[in-house]
Design an enzyme around this catalytic site. Structure first.
Site, PDB file in Angstrom:
ATOM      1  N   LYS B   2       0.847  -1.186   0.000  1.00  7.42           N
ATOM      2  CA  LYS B   2       0.000   0.000   0.000  1.00  7.42           C
ATOM      3  C   LYS B   2       0.883   1.237   0.000  1.00  7.42           C
ATOM      4  O   LYS B   2       1.867   1.299   0.730  1.00  7.42           O
ATOM      5  CB  LYS B   2      -0.857  -0.001   1.278  1.00  7.42           C
ATOM      6  N   LYS B  26       4.455   2.409   8.974  1.00  6.71           N
ATOM      7  CA  LYS B  26       3.181   3.067   9.278  1.00  6.71           C
ATOM      8  C   LYS B  26       2.050   2.036   9.337  1.00  6.71           C
ATOM      9  O   LYS B  26       1.230   2.059  10.253  1.00  6.71           O
ATOM     10  CB  LYS B  26       2.888   4.099   8.188  1.00  6.71           C
ATOM     11  N   ASP B  31      -1.698  -1.357  12.621  1.00 14.65           N
ATOM     12  CA  ASP B  31      -2.319  -2.679  12.434  1.00 14.65           C
ATOM     13  C   ASP B  31      -3.121  -2.736  11.142  1.00 14.65           C
ATOM     14  O   ASP B  31      -4.230  -3.286  11.089  1.00 14.65           O
ATOM     15  CB  ASP B  31      -3.230  -3.034  13.622  1.00 14.65           C
ATOM     16  N   LYS B  38       5.427   2.859  -2.672  1.00 16.52           N
ATOM     17  CA  LYS B  38       5.288   4.252  -3.104  1.00 16.52           C
ATOM     18  C   LYS B  38       5.614   4.316  -4.579  1.00 16.52           C
ATOM     19  O   LYS B  38       6.482   3.579  -5.066  1.00 16.52           O
ATOM     20  CB  LYS B  38       6.260   5.164  -2.325  1.00 16.52           C
ATOM     21  N   SER B 294      -7.965   4.155   3.813  1.00 17.53           N
ATOM     22  CA  SER B 294      -7.772   3.417   2.556  1.00 17.53           C
ATOM     23  C   SER B 294      -8.008   1.921   2.782  1.00 17.53           C
ATOM     24  O   SER B 294      -8.576   1.231   1.936  1.00 17.53           O
ATOM     25  CB  SER B 294      -6.351   3.620   2.018  1.00 17.53           C
TER      26      SER B 294
END
Lengths: 70, 403
Positions: B2, B26, B31, B38, B294
């Protein structure tokens, strides 16, 4: 202050934070290296045609690190 | 995996790798079950028409598809600097076109508009998360006392650098939460008013004049960097990385540095701030609202149903029955206003905001617990990284080795 070089890049900065935190853990170095490593990076120059007569090439990329599931 | 896709002329490999690494930690802090990623295209989107940006976005997406760098179970991009809902729509549509019949195709990217499978609350999620995070940090009276501050976000004097999606929403939510926004900065300069600035009015002024400078009642500052050195309780850098460096860290007057941007503080600057006694709230926690929501959007796309749709009416009816019992037993009839407040089921936005608030609160508790457990741990950032490393290490250790 001496831990960080004046001209350190962004990735080096992140590595400094990681290494400092890792020093407080008991995990083996190999496992820490596995967590820290960047898994893949693609560097791509791809064509883009703003009109029929012109073809330009743009630089793009994507980096992935690891999969962690919690 | 992600992580956002940014359109920036200044993008480079070092930056993309660093941001991908930060995303990993992050996600672990929050969690959120993703690794980090990226992406970037080296352009200034302001130099292109909408049609050209669509062409570029779709072409870049096809590159990701060809190299298997995108997919609901592979890598799920999101907006970042220079991109937004519009670009995410183009990415989702391009991916879907290459994968006809793939029922989960919309989950290939997040940050989409609601009409294209997005989730309510995603647009303002990062800024909202900054507010929730700051509120958590300021809720600990003993930590605040060490900084010479009162408990609570109310009345805290805040300076925000960057009025993009993150900075604007963070400023708005903090102001609504009782904080005083005394300084705002953008690329054209900065403004300051010790009595507070109305964020919405400043934005309106900027839209009308093309600049936030010369806002009524405010003092102009020459550069946005000047805002970083203003007298305030909380400084929120919400622009790009490397804004607080060893050159200006010594002049930062804020008691709390809230990293709404990714990597706004260099490691050398962080050491200077630590020596000065500034509490730095690290980016891998504070700006994690975006990736958290997200994750909710990804879940929505995989489940193919709007959050709240199945339970909302049932919840409202149950509350209504409960209220009737209370009214019968107390003899007091509730007003329509009271009834509407209590007897309602949760909408998607209620559930998203509630989930984000819970995620930010739990994550800060975990970070603070690590920090307080060992007096040698110097900062919240180190504590956040320790927590992230421990979670990922446990995951790897319990995974075993195959083949």
């Amino acid at each position: 202050m001496n831990r960080v070089q004046p001209q350190a890049g962004f990735f080096d900065n992140v590595a400094v934070y990681f290494d400092e935190a890792a020093s407080f853990t008991q995990h083996p170095k190999g496992l820490l290296d596995q967590i820290k490593s960047v898994t893949a990076f693609i560097r791509s120059s791809f064509p883009y045609a703003p009109n029929k007569a012109t073809r330009l090439y743009l630089a793009g990329g994507r980096s992935t690190v690891i999969t962690s599931y919690l | 995996m992600k992580g956002g896709i940014r359109y920036s002329e200044d993008a480079n490999e070092d930056e993309v790798k660093a941001l991908a690494a930060l995303m990993t930690y992050k996600c672990a802090v929050m969690d959120v079950p993703f690794g980090g990623a990226k992406g970037a295209v080296k352009i200034n989107p302001k130099n292109y028409t909408i049609q050209e940006l669509e062409q570029i976005t779709r072409r870049y997406t096809s590159e990701l598809i060809k190299k298997n760098f995108i997919g609901p179970g592979v890598d799920v991009p999101a907006p970042d600097y220079g991109t937004g809902q519009r670009e995410m729509s183009w990415i989702a549509d391009t991916y879907s076109a290459f994968h006809p019949g793939q029922i989960d195709a919309l989950a290939c990217v997040t940050g989409k508009p609601v009409s294209q499978g997005g989730v309510r609350g995603r647009l303002e999620a990062t800024g909202c998360g900054v507010f929730f995070g700051l509120r958590e940090v300021c809720s600990h009276a003993d930590d605040m006392m060490q900084l010479g501050l009162e408990k609570g976000l109310e009345g805290k004097r805040i300076v925000v650098q960057g009025l993009g999606n993150v900075g604007y929403n963070a400023a708005q939510f903090c102001q609504q939460g009782g904080a005083i926004i005394v300084g705002l900065a953008e690329y054209e300069g900065a403004i300051y008013n010790v009595n507070g600035l109305d964020v919405e009015a400043v934005m309106k002024h900027r839209k009308e004049t093309g600049s936030l400078l010369n806002f009524s009642g405010a003092t102009n500052l020459k550069t946005r960097e000047d805002a970083l050195e203003l007298d305030c309780d909380i400084l929120i850098p919400a622009a790009l990385e490397n804004q607080i460096t060893d050159e200006n860290a010594g002049r930062v007057k804020a008691k709390i540095l809230a990293e709404a941007a990714n990597g706004p503080t260099t490691a050398r600057a962080a050491e200077i701030l630590l020596r000065k006694g500034v509490l730095v709230i690290p980016d891998i926690y504070l700006n994690a609202g975006g990736v958290t929501v997200s994750y909710f959007e990804w879940l929505k796309n995989l489940s193919h149903v709007r959050f709240g749709r199945m339970g909302k009416r049932f919840e409202a009816t149950s509350f209504e029955k409960l209220l009737r019992v209370i009214e019968e037993n107390t003899g007091r009839r509730l007003s329509d206003s009271e009834r509407r407040t209590v007897a309602r089921g949760a909408d998607e936005i209620d559930l998203v905001n509630s989930g984000l608030e819970e995620s930010m609160a739990v994550a800060y508790d975990q970070i603070r617990e690590v920090w307080k457990a060992n007096s040698r741990i110097p900062s919240l950032r180190t504590a956040a990284f320790i927590g992230a490393i421990n979670k990922i290490a446990t995951c790897y250790a319990e995974l075993g080795i195959f083949p």
